[in-house]
Design an enzyme around this catalytic site. Structure first.
Site, mmCIF file in Angstrom:
data_model
loop_
_atom_site.group_PDB
_atom_site.id
_atom_site.type_symbol
_atom_site.label_atom_id
_atom_site.label_comp_id
_atom_site.label_asym_id
_atom_site.label_seq_id
_atom_site.Cartn_x
_atom_site.Cartn_y
_atom_site.Cartn_z
ATOM 1 N N ASP A 109 -13.906 3.184 9.355
ATOM 2 C CA ASP A 109 -14.147 3.285 8.019
ATOM 3 C C ASP A 109 -14.579 1.556 7.612
ATOM 4 O OD1 ASP A 109 -14.856 4.315 5.266
ATOM 5 O OD2 ASP A 109 -12.749 4.171 4.727
ATOM 6 N N LYS A 155 0.825 -1.075 -0.073
ATOM 7 C CA LYS A 155 0.038 -0.004 0.003
ATOM 8 C C LYS A 155 0.838 1.381 0.298
ATOM 9 C CE LYS A 155 -3.728 0.186 2.408
ATOM 10 N NZ LYS A 155 -4.938 0.364 3.434
#
Length: 848
Positions: free
Chosen positions: A668, A562
């Protein structure tokens, strides 16, 4: 037509009949009826035969009952309902009615029961109910009513002397309980729980000698008990005022309430000592005094009140958790009722050993002594508590081996022995506990920073992990940190059990990955691993990052890289703090951060990336929404796969919320952040918005350590975040509820069908319980239908509906109920994740 004409023109039955019919038709006009529950309401059928309608015997063909509970209805309650002048009972519970309760409802002077709970009704409590002098039950629970309970009640309300039940639970009502409630001299049940009531309870309420039930739990009420409460409420049977702001002491006069069966005052600020004369309450069955301040800090033994409960021979539950009680455990053999089913004394300062007399509590189903200072061995007599379902001994100083007699507890559902000084091997007899769903043997914790969660440094347990029973389910057992353990199922990633002299024992796959890459990766390494961050290796992107598939050269280990978008300054500032905190989080349902990279790229710019374990089955979002042709697998997840994923995610959130040094919020949660490994085990990812939350009692205005703003994703973000609310674990619960609905309905919360007041939560709520099968993901139903048909053919059960169908509907209904409760608008009404995990495991066990 006026109510007077409609109610008194008894000589003209046809005229009156038409009044009722027109009122019902007008009521129907304002109703949203997606399942056709009111299809019989037409001119072809007499209205007395319409669904939900009951007509009277004495006044024939006049409507006396309107019963539409759980019909999946929505819309407003029409004011024309006030023209049903003979109506005795109104029950529209468990629907999605919204808007205000019409003032005209006060015209129903014959009304005895008005039951409107579990809707989304708004506005204030109609004062016109004062006209309904025959009322016996009012239930407005589980709605969104606002305003105050009328403080100045009209003189006419004083005539409601026959009211017997008032229940206003589960709303968002505001204001104080009016003093005029003291005029309701026939009131025997007062239920105002789970509201937003504030202020003091008027002393006049304590003078209603007719009261048998007082339920004021989960509000913001404060004050203390009057000293003579035991004399003014002689008929009281149940008193529930938990989760408020009450303080002071329990008066000695409580001992005079001889009929008292339930006393629940948990989670307030009451102080000790607990009166010893509570033992005079011979009818007492439930005693909830947990989460107060009864531990005085003065006496040598704050638990002496327990010795006096010997006379409470009907006592079934004693909850005294989290009070600061100190001293040894009481003489259980002599002084606690053998009827006791739950004994909760966790999170206190209790020392000494667990007495052998515990075996006399033969009806115990739950025993909680966690987080005390208990020492010595776990007594072997624990194996005689054959009804035990939950056992919590974690967080003590217990030593020695786990007694094999625990294998006798065939009803055991949870076993928590973590963070003790236990040694030896795990008894294989525990595999006989076929109901066991949770087994926690985590080693002792040595916290080193706020981000540490079970920093497993003390390693005591050893030997071979069994594989029978619960040990075959890696998601249900937690043995982290006990590196002397070996064997077990492959998913535990433990070392193989080999000869002690061998130095060639193979390390687990995950361990080899960590050794291979931590501390040696640079921008160049990651550039090469991802083929130059090529589009062929691109997996996906988020608001703050892009993710690539990478292959580490040493052993061709596949990882996910990432790369953070450093153009956002908040990402740059939070990178180090979040990485350091999150690298210490260890749970099988979290995507593991293997290492981080902070370097310079080929253009001499800052480069920051996180390296994760790779999830070959991509995201839950792919499985729920991408068409089959978009990837190589079918997206028809069956029931157990969906339920296992739901349990995996819930287990992870439960760990973050309750099992870390400080609560952690994900903030989230959504299907694209739930990744699936090769075995379809779910792993929660993307902590780019994660927060380390301060302890709940912290009063500072800054409640997060990370610097990234909390917005979440549209449809999944909790409503309070949109209003600037601070991050709490309740926000994750809301997101989880929406996620759970999406898993089983296949509908995103942003689906175009959800407009105006209709959202995924209300859509599911309206379907409960009768129409729940109609809202499920069609691909899921198709697969389940195929499974059912195969089973019917194999077992020659082609006649009639199968037993599996009934099981399936019960299972789905229970799951949707959990999802709806998790996604309530008010944070106070949502479930806790530990309860979610337990209920889902029970559902899975029952269905399986």
């Amino acid at each position: 037509m006026s109510l007077a004409i409609a109610g008194n023109n008894n000589n003209n039955n046809n005229y009156n009949n038409e009044t009722d019919r027109f009122a019902l038709l007008d009521f129907k006009k304002q109703i949203y009826d997606p399942y056709g529950a009111l299809s019989s309401w037409n001119d072809a059928i007499h209205f007395c035969n319409w669904v939900g309608i009951t007509c009277g015997h004495h006044h024939r063909q006049r409507v006396i009952g309107l019963y539409l509970r759980g019909k999946g209805l929505g819309g407003n309650i029409s004011p024309s309902i006030g023209n049903l002048s003979f109506l005795h009972s109104l029950d529209i519970a468990n629907n999605s009615f919204h808007g205000k309760i019409p003032h005209e409802i006060g015209n129903l002077i014959r009304l005895q029961f008005i039951v409107l709970p579990n809707n989304t009704l708004e506005g204030e409590l109609p004062t016109s109910l004062a006209n309904c002098t025959r009322l016996r039950q009012i239930d407005f629970s589980y709605n969104k009513l606002v305003g105050k309970i009328p403080g100045e009640i009209p003189a006419s309300l004083g005539n409601i002397s026959s009211i017997q039940i008032i229940s206003l639970n589960w709303n968002t009502l505001h204001g104080n309980i009016p003093k005029s409630f003291g005029q309701l001299t026939n009131l025997y049940s007062l239920g105002l729980s789970i509201n937003n009531l504030s202020g003091m309870v008027p002393f006049s309420l304590y003078n209603l000698s007719s009261l048998e039930i007082i339920s004021l739990a989960i509000n913001q009420l404060h004050g203390s008990f009057p000293r003579d409460i035991g004399l003014t409420l002689p008929n009281l049977k149940r008193l529930a005022i938990g989760e408020n702001l009450f303080s002071g002491r329990i008066p000695n006069s409580f001992s005079n309430i001889s009929k008292l069966e339930v006393l629940s005052i948990t989670d307030n600020s009451f102080v000790g000592p607990v009166p010893n004369n509570l033992g005079n309450l011979q009818n007492l069955q439930w005693l909830f005094i947990g989460e107060n301040q009864f531990g005085t800090g003065e006496a040598d033994n704050d638990l002496d009140f327990v010795d006096y409960l010997v006379n409470c021979t009907n006592l079934k539950i004693l909850d005294a958790n989290t009070n600061g009680f100190k001293g040894p455990l009481p003489n259980i053999k002599a002084n606690l009722s053998t009827q006791l089913s739950m004994l909760l004394l966790g999170q206190n300062q209790i020392f000494g050993t667990i007495p052998l007399g515990i075996e006399n509590l033969s009806n115990l189903t739950m025993l909680a002594l966690e987080e005390n200072f208990l020492e010595g061995n776990i007594p072997f007599v624990i194996g005689k508590l054959l009804k035990l379902q939950r056992l919590f001994f974690g967080g003590n100083r217990l030593s020695g081996q786990i007694p094999s007699a625990i294998g006798n507890l065939t009803l055991l559902y949870e076993l928590h022995l973590e963070e003790n000084n236990l040694n030896g091997s795990i008894p294989s007899s525990i595999g006989n506990c076929h109901q066991l769903q949770f087994l926690t043997l985590l080693s002792a914790e040595i916290p080193s920073s706020i981000g540490d969660c079970n920093s497993l440094e003390h390693l005591y347990m050893g030997g071979e992990v069994p594989t029978k029973g619960i040990f075959g389910n890696a998601s249900a057992i937690f043995v982290n940190g006990n590196d002397k353990l070996c064997g077990g199922v492959a998913e535990l990633h433990l070392l193989a059990c080999t000869d002690h002299g061998s130095m060639k024992r193979e390390k687990s796959h995950a361990f080899r990955i960590v050794l291979a890459i931590i501390g040696v990766l640079s921008y160049r390494d990651l550039f090469q691993a991802t083929g130059g961050f090529s589009s062929a290796n691109f997996i996906g992107s988020g608001s703050f990052d892009s993710v690539y598939k990478g292959i580490i050269d040493q052993d061709e280990t596949i990882v996910a890289v990432k790369v953070l978008n450093l153009q956002n300054p908040r990402v740059y500032k939070s990178f180090i703090a979040d990485c350091e905190a999150l690298r210490n989080i260890r749970h099988r349902n979290l995507v593991k951060i293997l290492t981080s990279c902070s370097s310079i790229d080929s253009k001499r710019k800052d480069f920051k990336a996180l390296v994760y374990e790779f999830m070959p089955n991509r995201s839950l979002d792919d499985w729920l929404h991408l068409p089959v042709e978009a990837h190589n697998h079918s997206r028809n997840l069956n029931l157990l796969q969906r339920l296992n994923i739901a349990i995996d995610v819930a287990s992870d959130l439960n760990y973050l919320h309750y099992n870390c040094h400080a609560p952690i919020g994900h903030c989230d949660l959504k299907p694209s952040n739930v990744l699936l490994d090769i075995d379809m085990i779910a792993h929660v990812s993307d902590f780019g918005l994660a927060r380390l939350l301060l302890e709940p009692d912290d009063n500072s205005s800054e409640t997060q350590t990370s610097t990234i703003g909390i917005k979440g994703s549209i449809g999944y973000a909790t409503p309070e975040y949109g209003m600037g609310g601070r991050a709490t674990i309740h926000g994750d619960v809301f997101s989880y509820g929406i996620l759970l609905l999406e898993i089983f309905t296949g509908k995103r919360p942003t689906d175009q069908m959800f407009t105006d007041d209709l959202n995924l939560h209300n859509f599911a709520k309206a379907a409960l319980p009768a129409h729940v099968m109609q809202i499920l993901d069609p691909t899921f139903l198709s697969r389940e239908k195929q499974t059912e048909e195969i089973e019917e053919v194999v077992t020659n059960r082609m006649e009639g509906p199968s037993h599996r169908t009934d099981q399936l509907q019960d299972c789905i209904t229970s799951i949707i109920e959990i999802a709806v409760q998790c996604s309530m608008e008010s944070p106070r009404e949502r479930m806790r994740m530990n309860d979610v995990v337990r209920r889902l495991h029970l559902i899975k066990g029952k269905f399986s």
